[in-house]
Design an enzyme around this catalytic site. Structure first.
Site, short mmCIF file in Angstrom:
data_model
loop_
_atom_site.label_atom_id
_atom_site.label_comp_id
_atom_site.label_asym_id
_atom_site.label_seq_id
_atom_site.Cartn_x
_atom_site.Cartn_y
_atom_site.Cartn_z
N SER A 155 -16.75 17.34 1.28
CA SER A 155 -15.93 17.35 2.22
C SER A 155 -16.85 17.66 3.34
O SER A 155 -17.94 18.69 3.39
CB SER A 155 -14.94 18.31 2.00
OG SER A 155 -14.47 18.70 3.29
N LEU A 215 -1.13 7.49 2.10
CA LEU A 215 -0.41 8.43 2.99
C LEU A 215 0.39 7.65 4.02
O LEU A 215 1.56 7.99 4.34
CB LEU A 215 -1.23 9.14 3.81
CG LEU A 215 -1.75 10.32 2.88
CD1 LEU A 215 -2.77 11.27 3.63
CD2 LEU A 215 -0.48 11.26 2.51
N ALA A 216 -0.22 6.52 4.70
CA ALA A 216 0.60 5.58 5.76
C ALA A 216 1.94 4.85 4.75
O ALA A 216 2.85 4.84 5.47
CB ALA A 216 -0.30 4.80 6.23
N GLY A 217 1.50 4.31 3.73
CA GLY A 217 2.33 3.39 3.00
C GLY A 217 3.46 4.17 2.75
O GLY A 217 4.89 4.02 2.77
N HIS A 234 -18.17 5.47 4.49
CA HIS A 234 -16.94 6.43 4.33
C HIS A 234 -15.66 5.41 4.74
O HIS A 234 -14.68 5.14 3.79
CB HIS A 234 -17.07 7.51 4.94
CG HIS A 234 -15.91 8.25 4.45
ND1 HIS A 234 -15.34 8.62 3.50
CD2 HIS A 234 -15.22 9.25 5.40
CE1 HIS A 234 -14.41 9.45 3.46
NE2 HIS A 234 -14.16 9.93 4.72
N LEU A 270 -6.19 11.34 7.77
CA LEU A 270 -4.81 11.70 7.23
C LEU A 270 -3.69 12.02 8.24
O LEU A 270 -2.64 11.71 8.37
CB LEU A 270 -5.06 13.32 6.62
CG LEU A 270 -6.18 13.19 5.49
CD1 LEU A 270 -5.87 14.74 4.74
CD2 LEU A 270 -6.00 11.87 4.42
N ARG A 277 -19.78 12.95 13.03
CA ARG A 277 -20.26 12.32 11.70
C ARG A 277 -21.37 11.22 12.19
O ARG A 277 -22.34 11.12 11.63
CB ARG A 277 -19.36 11.50 10.68
CG ARG A 277 -18.15 12.49 10.46
CD ARG A 277 -17.09 12.03 9.36
NE ARG A 277 -16.15 12.92 8.73
CZ ARG A 277 -15.05 12.33 8.15
NH1 ARG A 277 -14.84 11.32 8.03
NH2 ARG A 277 -14.61 13.43 7.75
N GLU A 327 -5.40 3.37 8.26
CA GLU A 327 -6.71 2.82 8.24
C GLU A 327 -6.84 1.50 8.14
O GLU A 327 -7.95 0.99 8.76
CB GLU A 327 -7.53 3.32 7.07
CG GLU A 327 -9.18 2.94 7.16
CD GLU A 327 -10.03 3.58 5.94
OE1 GLU A 327 -11.16 3.35 6.03
OE2 GLU A 327 -9.42 4.12 5.12
N GLY A 349 0.78 -1.21 0.08
CA GLY A 349 -0.21 -0.15 0.02
C GLY A 349 0.83 1.09 0.04
O GLY A 349 1.88 1.20 0.82
#
Length: 669
Positions: A287, A46-48, A432, A472, A340, A456, A43
């Site tokens: 958003s 962002l994390a990967g 989501h 993020l 949310r 995630e 992956g």
């Protein structure tokens, strides 16, 4: 339930000192030894990307895998609204503790205190890192980075780049990753999908991947494996996730011994463009940042609802006194910026009561008329137009809103053919994000030694509901500031291990198993498409394990999913050949895993006899319809061990201890 096998490895000491002390005492790998160690990162979101770039910068040899044609096409680019950090630029009382508290409360007191505090603690460093990379965050007149507010908080801590924050952050991480690729420290495998995890003597030592262009099955070895493969929201078929997003890598790891934690915790986002028809294959998010300036409402009178549905009235024809700004009415302290899960259930309640404003009855209005006037009056003063007409004021206000959200408004108009500057947006909740994921300890290692999980794909930081702009934050926190420290503690034992050979029997066995599965799928030669099974699964999940769940529905869903899974393996049709580019085969393998995960999600939801965050059991609610927790029996992480059948998974509990926050009924009123 079996004996507990969980050790969270949370350090001793005061909450604010845990991470610093932990870093001071964990083992290190010296620079010369790092060059002898290989790490696989699956992956490249962002994390990967941040993890791979950081690990390579430190000296490790890294291999990255993504099924997209470029790392920069990871689904992280779809994040719009922003990233949280407790820098208190707005001077409105923010702090590390406040971010920690809001995140714990937002997750309905179902996350691990130590991990959540660490997330808040490193958040400020993320912003500095990204600014140094050139991420074009919005700035105020004085030059400081600008902030806006998101749901579930009463401060402004969200840094943003218009409505494309995820894309800009990923470009920063991608540039750092590309630098390491060009130096030879990272080998990038694009259009490759992980199809199994390889264990040697109980440790994660590699993966089996399929080259999606040629169909070739490949073996890849390493001293540790890091999964950064995102969430499993596409189990519902219709979601805001990219069509390729899947659970396969995490699920294969689960079947090899990695516990799946809290799989029933799925997040429904309140501001999605409503479903338009059965032909639709995905949904588009608007958003959450829009709730800063948009007001959510439905008509108070049923006759006005009918008039809007049949087109005889327009939203602007409904006077203010006949509008129900229901979030402002029900939650005056937070208004349109409630979390949310709260906003989603409130929209569902109004639509279920017959006040939905589109033809299907499943939409509410997100209206910016008030903001046009408010911003326009300020702008008129700034420009010295003290006698500006209402029309001039609104025109000025629209330009201000366009600067803040222009690309989002443009996207909405392209999809719906309605101009949101002239008529309110229509929104409705949709799947989501997934708070559940593979269980990890404080070091981000799963129950499989050497298998780390970031972003995630793990369960750790958000509890039962994620606050906006925290995805993020977690992805980059894990990749830039947590994993690079903690993985060394494990790899310190491997400096004399030497290169891991892919000729070992464990690799051969895993490869043969993957090939057998592919052959089995092609041998079925059924009559029904992969998508038809996926859609049927999605409907079961949405109807019975979606925004609201109850025991009867969950029991029915478990039976229906088992039946559907049996039918899939008897009647699915896959066209093409295995040794070529074959999208139907890719989908089939992903849907096969969703058909197992879906059952475990329902089992987990049925087992949790309480309501908390995104998990709303209709039997457990307060008199005014809010989630009712049971802290005496369910203040724990439910971590499931695979034993051959998703419906018979073994439950392990990690008790959640709250030593710094008092457990109270969550209220945003």
């Amino acid at each position: 339930m079996s004996e507990n096998k969980l050790n969270s490895k949370v350090p001793e000491g005061p909450l604010s000192d845990k991470w610093t002390n932990h870093k001071n005492h964990i083992r290190l790998v010296n620079p010369a030894n790092k060059r002898q160690l290989e790490i696989i990162v699956v992956g490249t979101g962002l994390a990967g990307a941040s993890a791979a770039a950081s690990l390579a910068e430190m000296g490790y040899k890294v291999k990255t895998f993504c099924f997209q044609d470029s790392p920069r096409r990871a689904h992280s680019i779809a994040a719009q609204g922003g990233i949280n950090a407790a820098k208190n630029y707005q001077n409105d009382g923010d702090s590390t503790y406040r971010l920690f508290y809001d995140t714990i409360k937002g997750g309905d007191y179902r996350s691990r205190e130590a991990n959540t505090y660490r997330l808040a603690e490193v958040s400020a460093n993320i912003i500095d890192q990204c600014v140094a990379q050139g991420v074009p965050f919005a700035r105020e007149y004085g030059g400081l980075l600008d902030n806006r507010s998101f749901g579930g908080v009463q401060v402004s801590r969200t840094f943003y780049a218009k409505g494309q924050t995820g894309q800009q952050l990923l470009l920063g991480a991608y540039s750092a990753l590309n630098r390491q690729i060009s130096k030879g420290n990272v080998t990038s495998y694009t259009r490759h999908e992980m199809l199994d995890l390889v264990l040697i003597e109980g440790k994660a030592r590699g993966i089996i991947a399929r080259n999606l262009i040629t169909g070739e099955i490949e073996r890849h070895a390493a001293h540790a494996v890091v999964l950064c493969t995102g969430g499993y929201g596409n189990v519902f078929f219709l979601s805001t996730n990219a069509m390729g997003s899947n659970v396969t890598a995490a699920w294969k790891a689960h079947k090899k011994g990695a516990f799946m934690a809290n799989p029933c915790y799925t997040q429904i986002h309140p501001t999605c463009i409503p479903v338009s028809g059965h032909y639709q294959s995905k949904l588009t998010l608007m958003s959450e940042s829009l709730r800063n300036d948009g007001r959510i409402w439905v008509p108070k009178k049923k006759e006005d609802v009918e008039a809007i549905r049949n087109g005889s009235k327009k939203p602007k024809d409904i006077p203010a006194e006949d509008r129900d700004y229901y979030l402002e009415r029900r939650y005056p302290a937070f208004g349109n910026l409630v979390p949310r899960d709260v906003a989603s259930r409130a929209a569902k309640e109004r639509c279920d009561a017959g006040f939905g404003v589109n033809k299907t009855g499943e939409a509410v209005f997100l209206d910016f008329a008030s903001s046009f006037e408010r911003y326009g009056e300020i702008e008129a003063h700034v420009q010295g137009k003290h006698n500006a007409t209402k029309e001039e004021i609104i025109a000025l206000g629209k330009k201000v809103v366009e600067k803040k959200y222009g690309n989002l408004f443009q996207m909405y108009e392209k999809i719906t053919a309605e101009n949101p500057y002239e008529t309110p947006m229509k929104i409705y909740p949709a799947v989501h994000y997934t708070m559940g994921g593979l269980w990890v300890d404080y070091n981000l290692m799963s129950t499989v030694p050497g298998l780390y999980v970031c972003g995630e794909a793990n369960f750790s930081d958000h509890g039962a509901n994620r606050l906006g702009a925290s995805a993020l934050m977690q992805g980059l926190a894990d990749g830039y500031f947590v994993l690079p420290y903690t993985i060394g503690d494990y790899l310190a034992d491997d400096i004399r291990t030497g290169k891991i050979s892919t000729d070992l029997p464990e690799f051969k066995e895993a490869e043969e198993k993957v090939k057998e599965t592919i052959s089995k799928l092609f041998s079925i030669k059924g009559s029904e498409s992969v998508d038809s099974f996926h859609k049927r699964l999605g409907k079961i999940m949405w109807d019975k394990c979606g925004m609201a769940r109850n025991a009867q529905g969950l029991q029915e869903a478990i039976g229906e999913i088992r039946t559907l899974r049996e039918e899939f393996w008897k009647n699915v049709r896959i066209t093409g050949e295995p040794n070529e580019l074959n999208n139907e085969l890719e989908k089939a393998m992903r849907v096969a895993d969703f058909l197992e995960l879906g059952e475990l999600m329902c089992v987990d939801a049925l087992n949790r006899n309480e309501s908390c965050g995104g998990h709303f059991r209709e039997e457990y609610q307060t008199q005014d319809g809010e989630a009712k927790r049971d802290d005496g029996n369910f203040a724990h992480v439910a971590a499931w061990e695979f034993v051959g059948d998703p419906g018979k998974a073994l439950l392990h509990k990690e008790e959640l201890k709250f030593e710094n926050i008092k457990l109270v009924q969550r209220s945003y009123k």
